[in-house]
Design a protein around this motif. Structure first.
Motif, PDB file in Angstrom:
ATOM      1  N   ASP A 165      47.892  33.744 -47.463  1.00  0.00           N
ATOM      2  CA  ASP A 165      48.229  34.233 -48.797  1.00  0.00           C
ATOM      3  C   ASP A 165      49.379  33.431 -49.409  1.00  0.00           C
ATOM      4  N   ALA A 166      50.441  33.210 -48.627  1.00  0.00           N
ATOM      5  CA  ALA A 166      51.604  32.463 -49.139  1.00  0.00           C
ATOM      6  C   ALA A 166      51.210  31.028 -49.475  1.00  0.00           C
ATOM      7  N   THR A 167      50.409  30.437 -48.607  1.00  0.00           N
ATOM      8  CA  THR A 167      49.976  29.059 -48.810  1.00  0.00           C
ATOM      9  C   THR A 167      49.155  28.931 -50.087  1.00  0.00           C
ATOM     10  N   MET A 168      48.215  29.862 -50.280  1.00  0.00           N
ATOM     11  CA  MET A 168      47.366  29.813 -51.473  1.00  0.00           C
ATOM     12  C   MET A 168      48.199  30.028 -52.743  1.00  0.00           C
ATOM     13  N   LYS A 169      49.195  30.920 -52.678  1.00  0.00           N
ATOM     14  CA  LYS A 169      50.047  31.166 -53.857  1.00  0.00           C
ATOM     15  C   LYS A 169      50.766  29.876 -54.265  1.00  0.00           C
ATOM     16  N   VAL A 170      51.316  29.178 -53.259  1.00  0.00           N
ATOM     17  CA  VAL A 170      52.053  27.947 -53.556  1.00  0.00           C
ATOM     18  C   VAL A 170      51.113  26.879 -54.101  1.00  0.00           C
ATOM     19  N   MET A 171      49.904  26.795 -53.545  1.00  0.00           N
ATOM     20  CA  MET A 171      48.943  25.803 -54.055  1.00  0.00           C
ATOM     21  C   MET A 171      48.545  26.133 -55.494  1.00  0.00           C
ATOM     22  N   GLU A 172      48.221  27.413 -55.724  1.00  0.00           N
ATOM     23  CA  GLU A 172      47.722  27.807 -57.048  1.00  0.00           C
ATOM     24  C   GLU A 172      48.775  27.579 -58.130  1.00  0.00           C
ATOM     25  N   ARG A 173      50.015  27.996 -57.850  1.00  0.00           N
ATOM     26  CA  ARG A 173      50.983  27.890 -58.949  1.00  0.00           C
ATOM     27  C   ARG A 173      51.481  26.461 -59.170  1.00  0.00           C
ATOM     28  N   ASN A 174      51.114  25.539 -58.257  1.00  0.00           N
ATOM     29  CA  ASN A 174      51.430  24.121 -58.475  1.00  0.00           C
ATOM     30  C   ASN A 174      50.170  23.306 -58.789  1.00  0.00           C
ATOM     31  N   ASN A 175      49.070  24.033 -59.083  1.00  0.00           N
ATOM     32  CA  ASN A 175      47.788  23.402 -59.422  1.00  0.00           C
ATOM     33  C   ASN A 175      47.352  22.368 -58.385  1.00  0.00           C
ATOM     34  N   LEU A 176      47.560  22.687 -57.109  1.00  0.00           N
ATOM     35  CA  LEU A 176      47.166  21.763 -56.042  1.00  0.00           C
ATOM     36  C   LEU A 176      45.766  22.124 -55.553  1.00  0.00           C
ATOM     37  N   THR A 177      44.869  21.138 -55.526  1.00  0.00           N
ATOM     38  CA  THR A 177      43.572  21.355 -54.888  1.00  0.00           C
ATOM     39  C   THR A 177      43.693  20.895 -53.443  1.00  0.00           C
ATOM     40  N   LYS A 178      42.652  21.159 -52.662  1.00  0.00           N
ATOM     41  CA  LYS A 178      42.717  20.726 -51.255  1.00  0.00           C
ATOM     42  C   LYS A 178      42.796  19.205 -51.152  1.00  0.00           C
ATOM     43  N   GLU A 179      42.247  18.493 -52.150  1.00  0.00           N
ATOM     44  CA  GLU A 179      42.322  17.023 -52.140  1.00  0.00           C
ATOM     45  C   GLU A 179      43.760  16.547 -52.335  1.00  0.00           C
ATOM     46  N   ASP A 180      44.544  17.333 -53.072  1.00  0.00           N
ATOM     47  CA  ASP A 180      45.939  16.933 -53.334  1.00  0.00           C
ATOM     48  C   ASP A 180      46.832  17.099 -52.111  1.00  0.00           C
ATOM     49  N   VAL A 181      46.414  17.941 -51.173  1.00  0.00           N
ATOM     50  CA  VAL A 181      47.277  18.246 -50.017  1.00  0.00           C
ATOM     51  C   VAL A 181      47.009  17.229 -48.907  1.00  0.00           C
ATOM     52  N   ALA A 182      48.065  16.532 -48.494  1.00  0.00           N
ATOM     53  CA  ALA A 182      47.922  15.526 -47.422  1.00  0.00           C
ATOM     54  C   ALA A 182      48.007  16.180 -46.044  1.00  0.00           C
ATOM     55  N   TRP A 183      48.883  17.197 -45.920  1.00  0.00           N
ATOM     56  CA  TRP A 183      49.125  17.796 -44.604  1.00  0.00           C
ATOM     57  C   TRP A 183      49.437  19.285 -44.724  1.00  0.00           C
ATOM     58  N   LEU A 184      48.967  20.053 -43.750  1.00  0.00           N
ATOM     59  CA  LEU A 184      49.454  21.419 -43.520  1.00  0.00           C
ATOM     60  C   LEU A 184      50.348  21.370 -42.287  1.00  0.00           C
ATOM     61  N   THR A 185      51.595  21.801 -42.448  1.00  0.00           N
ATOM     62  CA  THR A 185      52.560  21.847 -41.342  1.00  0.00           C
ATOM     63  C   THR A 185      52.845  23.323 -41.100  1.00  0.00           C
ATOM     64  N   ALA A 186      52.103  23.924 -40.178  1.00  0.00           N
ATOM     65  CA  ALA A 186      52.145  25.383 -40.012  1.00  0.00           C
ATOM     66  C   ALA A 186      52.787  25.766 -38.687  1.00  0.00           C
ATOM     67  N   HIS A 187      53.449  26.905 -38.697  1.00  0.00           N
ATOM     68  CA  HIS A 187      54.045  27.436 -37.467  1.00  0.00           C
ATOM     69  C   HIS A 187      53.000  27.502 -36.361  1.00  0.00           C
ATOM     70  N   GLN A 188      53.405  27.113 -35.152  1.00  0.00           N
ATOM     71  CA  GLN A 188      52.450  26.988 -34.044  1.00  0.00           C
ATOM     72  C   GLN A 188      52.567  28.213 -33.121  1.00  0.00           C
ATOM     73  N   ALA A 189      51.937  29.319 -33.517  1.00  0.00           N
ATOM     74  CA  ALA A 189      51.971  30.521 -32.680  1.00  0.00           C
ATOM     75  C   ALA A 189      50.643  30.738 -31.986  1.00  0.00           C
ATOM     76  N   ASN A 190      49.574  30.379 -32.675  1.00  0.00           N
ATOM     77  CA  ASN A 190      48.232  30.563 -32.122  1.00  0.00           C
ATOM     78  C   ASN A 190      47.298  29.654 -32.939  1.00  0.00           C
ATOM     79  N   LYS A 191      46.526  28.817 -32.265  1.00  0.00           N
ATOM     80  CA  LYS A 191      45.660  27.863 -32.983  1.00  0.00           C
ATOM     81  C   LYS A 191      44.701  28.593 -33.925  1.00  0.00           C
ATOM     82  N   ARG A 192      44.302  29.815 -33.541  1.00  0.00           N
ATOM     83  CA  ARG A 192      43.366  30.556 -34.405  1.00  0.00           C
ATOM     84  C   ARG A 192      44.030  30.946 -35.732  1.00  0.00           C
TER      85      ARG A 192
END
Ligand code: UT7
Length: 333
Positions: free
Chosen positions: A234-261
């Motif tokens: 949810d947080a990730t999508m909010k940040v993408m939406e309000r900055n008009n970022l499509t998935k093509e615009d995003v080079a990397w996801l750097t996410a907390h590593q708690a569980n690969k799922r």
């Protein structure tokens, strides 16, 4: 004059030598490599074994790595923040000790704790000091000796966590690179699902508490998992939406590593190819405050100036959020 933004200009990292594999854990608790691998993605984690060494040891090593790589004079650092859920001691700041040991003698220092979101929130704090124009060199370190909080008889937690440290330097940027936007949230009703109950001010340590293992971290994994999957996406999508970022615009996801799922679910919600998802959970497990800077450390040579990176984390508290940052340099490694 163009607006000052806060850019990451150097990265460092450190993990201890001792490798705790799934096979070793099989000899300690009722678990197996197949269960751990399919449910979490973790194969091994690093543990700081030496007596008398705490989180500051990991923080100092990570900071020294950054200082050496950057050729930075530690006396030029103005602020040192140590993001950690496992400070060396109560009351005495881990950041103050770390700063002295690395020679940052002109800096003021403090620790920050937001459990697994400590580093993410730390990015917001470090960047604000730079954006305000008040300081020009802020060292943000994320380090945790999670093994100090873990009961190695509890299979619900001991398979997940590991020890490590990572560091980044924030400096002013006038090309529009660096931190762009953030969405950070907390919900204190979640604290019953992930906590180390004893040793704080509500329940000081007692003999009885220790007899029951009350000093160790406890989690109700399923509830934490569900909240992490929903809120990180949810947080990730909010940040993408309000900055008009499509998935093509995003080079990397750097996410907390708690569980690969949890990481996969966040990437899927973003529609992101898995090659764009930084991953080191298989070799380090969940290093709490160190996961995000250790990812940057591991992937630094692949990052390019201008890359759009989305950071995301979720952890005890509950605390969570996402940050959008434009990478500021090409690595010469
Ligand atoms: O960074 C801080 C935030 N923390 C997290 O984000 C952690 C979020 N939670 C998780 O990652 C997962 O909930 C865990 C990895 C902790 C657990 O995975 P799960 O798929 O949620 O398993 P579960 O707790 O629902 O347990 C499923 C089964 C149970 O057996 P039964 O009742 O189905 O017979 C457990 O007893 O798996 C059993 N189990 C294990 N089996 C082998 C639980 N832990 C283990 C284990 N080895 N280590």
């Amino acid at each position: 004059m163009s607006k000052i933004s806060a850019a990451i200009t150097a990265v460092g990292g450190y993990v201890p030598e001792y490798v705790l594999t799934n096979q070793i854990l099989e000899t300690m608790v009722d678990t197996n490599d197949e269960w751990i691998t399919t449910r979490t993605g973790i194969k091994e984690r690093r543990i700081l074994k030496e007596d008398g060494k705490g989180t500051s040891f990991l923080a100092i090593k990570a900071a020294q790595d950054l200082i050496n790589k950057k050729g930075l004079d530690p006396e030029d650092i103005e602020l040192v923040i140590v993001a950690t859920a496992t400070p060396d001691m109560k009351a005495a700041s881990t950041a103050a000790f770390t700063a002295s040991e690395i020679g940052a003698t002109n800096a003021f220092t403090f620790d920050m704790d937001a459990a697994c979101s400590s580093f993410l929130y730390g990015m917001s704090v470090a960047a604000s000091y730079i954006e305000s124009g008040k300081y020009k060199k802020v060292l943000l370190i994320g380090a945790d000796k999670m093994s100090s909080l873990i009961n190695y008889k509890d299979r619900a937690t001991c398979i997940i966590f590991g020890d490590g440290g990572g560091a980044v330097l924030f400096e002013p940027n006038q090309e529009g690179l660096g931190l762009q936007d953030e969405y950070l949230r907390s919900d204190g009703t979640g604290r019953e699902f992930l906590q180390a109950t004893y040793g704080g001010s509500v329940h000081p340590i007692t003999h009885e508490a220790i007899d029951q293992g009350g000093q160790y971290a406890f989690q109700e994994g399923r509830t934490v998992f569900k909240n992490a999957v929903f809120n990180m996406a949810d947080a990730t999508m909010k940040v993408m939406e309000r900055n008009n970022l499509t998935k093509e615009d995003v080079a990397w996801l750097t996410a907390h590593q708690a569980n690969k799922r949890i990481i996969d679910a966040t990437a899927d919600r973003m529609g992101l190819e898995h090659e764009k998802v930084m991953m080191n959970i298989h070799k380090y497990g969940n290093t709490t405050s160190a996961t995000l800077p250790l990812l940057l450390h591991d992937y630094e040579s692949q990052l390019k100036k201008g890359d759009n990176i989305i950071f995301a984390a979720f952890g005890g508290g509950f605390n969570w959020g996402a940050i959008y940052l434009k990478w500021a340099y090409n690595s010469d490694n």
